[in-house]
Design a protein around this motif. Structure first.
Motif, PDB file in Angstrom:
ATOM      1  N   THR A  58      -1.116  -3.200   1.140  1.00 43.46           N
ATOM      2  CA  THR A  58       0.278  -2.799   1.345  1.00 43.46           C
ATOM      3  C   THR A  58       0.855  -3.577   2.528  1.00 43.46           C
ATOM      4  O   THR A  58       0.220  -3.649   3.575  1.00 43.46           O
ATOM      5  CB  THR A  58       0.369  -1.289   1.632  1.00 43.46           C
ATOM      6  OG1 THR A  58      -0.237  -0.569   0.553  1.00 43.46           O
ATOM      7  CG2 THR A  58       1.816  -0.855   1.787  1.00 43.46           C
ATOM      8  N   PRO A  59       2.046  -4.156   2.384  1.00 46.89           N
ATOM      9  CA  PRO A  59       2.640  -4.934   3.486  1.00 46.89           C
ATOM     10  C   PRO A  59       2.900  -4.067   4.720  1.00 46.89           C
ATOM     11  O   PRO A  59       3.279  -2.903   4.605  1.00 46.89           O
ATOM     12  CB  PRO A  59       3.959  -5.445   2.889  1.00 46.89           C
ATOM     13  CG  PRO A  59       3.764  -5.366   1.404  1.00 46.89           C
ATOM     14  CD  PRO A  59       2.875  -4.182   1.174  1.00 46.89           C
ATOM     15  N   PHE A  60       2.732  -4.671   5.892  1.00 45.79           N
ATOM     16  CA  PHE A  60       2.995  -3.971   7.154  1.00 45.79           C
ATOM     17  C   PHE A  60       4.461  -4.150   7.538  1.00 45.79           C
ATOM     18  O   PHE A  60       4.795  -4.695   8.580  1.00 45.79           O
ATOM     19  CB  PHE A  60       2.084  -4.505   8.264  1.00 45.79           C
ATOM     20  CG  PHE A  60       0.657  -4.030   8.175  1.00 45.79           C
ATOM     21  CD1 PHE A  60       0.185  -3.007   8.988  1.00 45.79           C
ATOM     22  CD2 PHE A  60      -0.218  -4.614   7.265  1.00 45.79           C
ATOM     23  CE1 PHE A  60      -1.132  -2.575   8.899  1.00 45.79           C
ATOM     24  CE2 PHE A  60      -1.529  -4.188   7.167  1.00 45.79           C
ATOM     25  CZ  PHE A  60      -1.987  -3.168   7.980  1.00 45.79           C
ATOM     26  N   ARG A  61       5.343  -3.701   6.694  1.00 46.78           N
ATOM     27  CA  ARG A  61       6.776  -3.799   6.989  1.00 46.78           C
ATOM     28  C   ARG A  61       7.511  -2.701   6.237  1.00 46.78           C
ATOM     29  O   ARG A  61       6.996  -2.139   5.272  1.00 46.78           O
ATOM     30  CB  ARG A  61       7.327  -5.172   6.602  1.00 46.78           C
ATOM     31  CG  ARG A  61       7.228  -5.516   5.136  1.00 46.78           C
ATOM     32  CD  ARG A  61       7.903  -6.851   4.834  1.00 46.78           C
ATOM     33  NE  ARG A  61       7.836  -7.184   3.420  1.00 46.78           N
ATOM     34  CZ  ARG A  61       6.849  -7.871   2.851  1.00 46.78           C
ATOM     35  NH1 ARG A  61       5.855  -8.323   3.615  1.00 46.78           N
ATOM     36  NH2 ARG A  61       6.862  -8.127   1.559  1.00 46.78           N
ATOM     37  N   CYS A  62       8.715  -2.418   6.708  1.00 47.60           N
ATOM     38  CA  CYS A  62       9.527  -1.371   6.090  1.00 47.60           C
ATOM     39  C   CYS A  62      10.846  -1.962   5.616  1.00 47.60           C
ATOM     40  O   CYS A  62      11.203  -3.092   5.962  1.00 47.60           O
ATOM     41  CB  CYS A  62       9.794  -0.244   7.089  1.00 47.60           C
ATOM     42  SG  CYS A  62      10.836  -0.747   8.491  1.00 47.60           S
ATOM     43  N   LYS A  63      11.550  -1.200   4.849  1.00 48.07           N
ATOM     44  CA  LYS A  63      12.902  -1.598   4.453  1.00 48.07           C
ATOM     45  C   LYS A  63      13.811  -1.500   5.671  1.00 48.07           C
ATOM     46  O   LYS A  63      13.695  -0.560   6.468  1.00 48.07           O
ATOM     47  CB  LYS A  63      13.407  -0.689   3.331  1.00 48.07           C
ATOM     48  CG  LYS A  63      12.569  -0.757   2.052  1.00 48.07           C
ATOM     49  CD  LYS A  63      13.085   0.229   1.014  1.00 48.07           C
ATOM     50  CE  LYS A  63      12.218   0.184  -0.248  1.00 48.07           C
ATOM     51  NZ  LYS A  63      12.674   1.161  -1.272  1.00 48.07           N
TER      52      LYS A  63
END
Length: 281
Positions: A58-63
């Protein structure tokens, strides 16, 4: 559907047990600042969440539109943990746990203020009833030496309620549970790190082990409660989260010889009763 509900109940009871053990280990770790205890608790949770994100790729970023809610969840959550740990150190374990369990009622209030959700007259009366129940636990009198830690414990419940409101908003916004846990835990570690550096209290190897156990218990509680709400809606299983008070009372008595007074038990009954009534709203 019934099988999923039973799994949800099982997971939420497991999370309650984990959080009760977390509070016990926090109290057991001795005379250390709440900030230092909070750092170790969140450090372990951050490592666990990081491992899950890496395993699932899972990417370590948010929307971008969710960043402000992640920050608000982290700020309120950090406040809630610090206040809860202070209360755990200065109150009977069951009292501290019950004051923190006021969070679902405060979540309803914050959902109205922040998410603009409507609150019915029935819900408003239930919240008022829960607040009356909390007064039996806090016992706000001039002669009550535990008034300040009780109020701080209640503030911890307010912080947790606001944090859970943000989690709901983030869930609706498509953010994954492990990333929310990772972001919050990392934020809390970074927020408490300056105090840890400049006001570090030396710990024995036993205190270090106990705090790591507190962190493991907290991580287990967070992931168990996330799984619980994936299996069943909150209205069907949230009342079982109050089993933490039973676990806390047992652990407090076995580990520390603590026995809540009669007024506290009256408060527990009122708050748990309001929680049961809240299921149908």
């Amino acid at each position: 559907m019934e099988k999923r509900k039973y799994k949800g109940v099982l997971y939420i009871i497991l999370s309650a047990l984990c959080f009760a053990f977390m509070n016990m280990f926090v109290h057991m770790s001795g005379d250390l600042p709440s900030v230092q205890k909070s750092f170790f608790r969140n450090f372990v949770a951050a490592i666990f969440a990081c491992g899950i994100l890496l395993k699932s790729r899972t990417p370590f970023r948010c929307k971008s539109e969710n960043l402000k809610y992640l920050l608000m969840r982290s700020i309120f959550g950090t406040l809630g943990i610090l206040c809860n740990f202070y209360a755990v150190d200065h109150l009977v374990l069951a009292d501290a746990s019950m004051l923190n369990k006021m969070s679902p009622f405060f979540a309803v209030i914050f959902s109205m203020l922040i998410l603009k959700e409507r609150v019915s007259l029935r819900q408003a009366m239930i919240i008022a009833g829960a607040f009356i129940g909390s007064l039996f636990v806090v016992k706000p009198t001039v002669t009550n030496m535990e008034l300040l830690p009780s109020l701080i414990g209640l503030l911890g419940g307010i912080g947790a309620g606001a944090a859970y409101t943000m989690v709901r908003k983030l869930g609706e916004g498509g953010e994954k549970g492990p990333f929310i846990v990772f972001f919050f835990s990392t934020f809390s570690c970074l927020a408490t790190l300056p105090w840890l550096i400049f006001d570090y209290h030396p710990m024995s190897w036993m205190q270090t082990v106990i705090l790591l156990l507190a962190g493991l218990s907290a991580a287990g509680g967070q992931f168990a409660i996330t799984a619980a709400y994936c299996y069943a809606p909150a209205r069907e299983i949230s009342v079982y989260d109050y089993s933490q008070i039973i676990f806390a009372a047992i652990l407090g008595f076995v580990a520390f010889g603590q026995v809540p007074d009669v007024l506290s038990w009256v408060g527990y009954g009122i708050i748990c009763g309001m929680a049961i009534l809240n299921i149908g709203t």
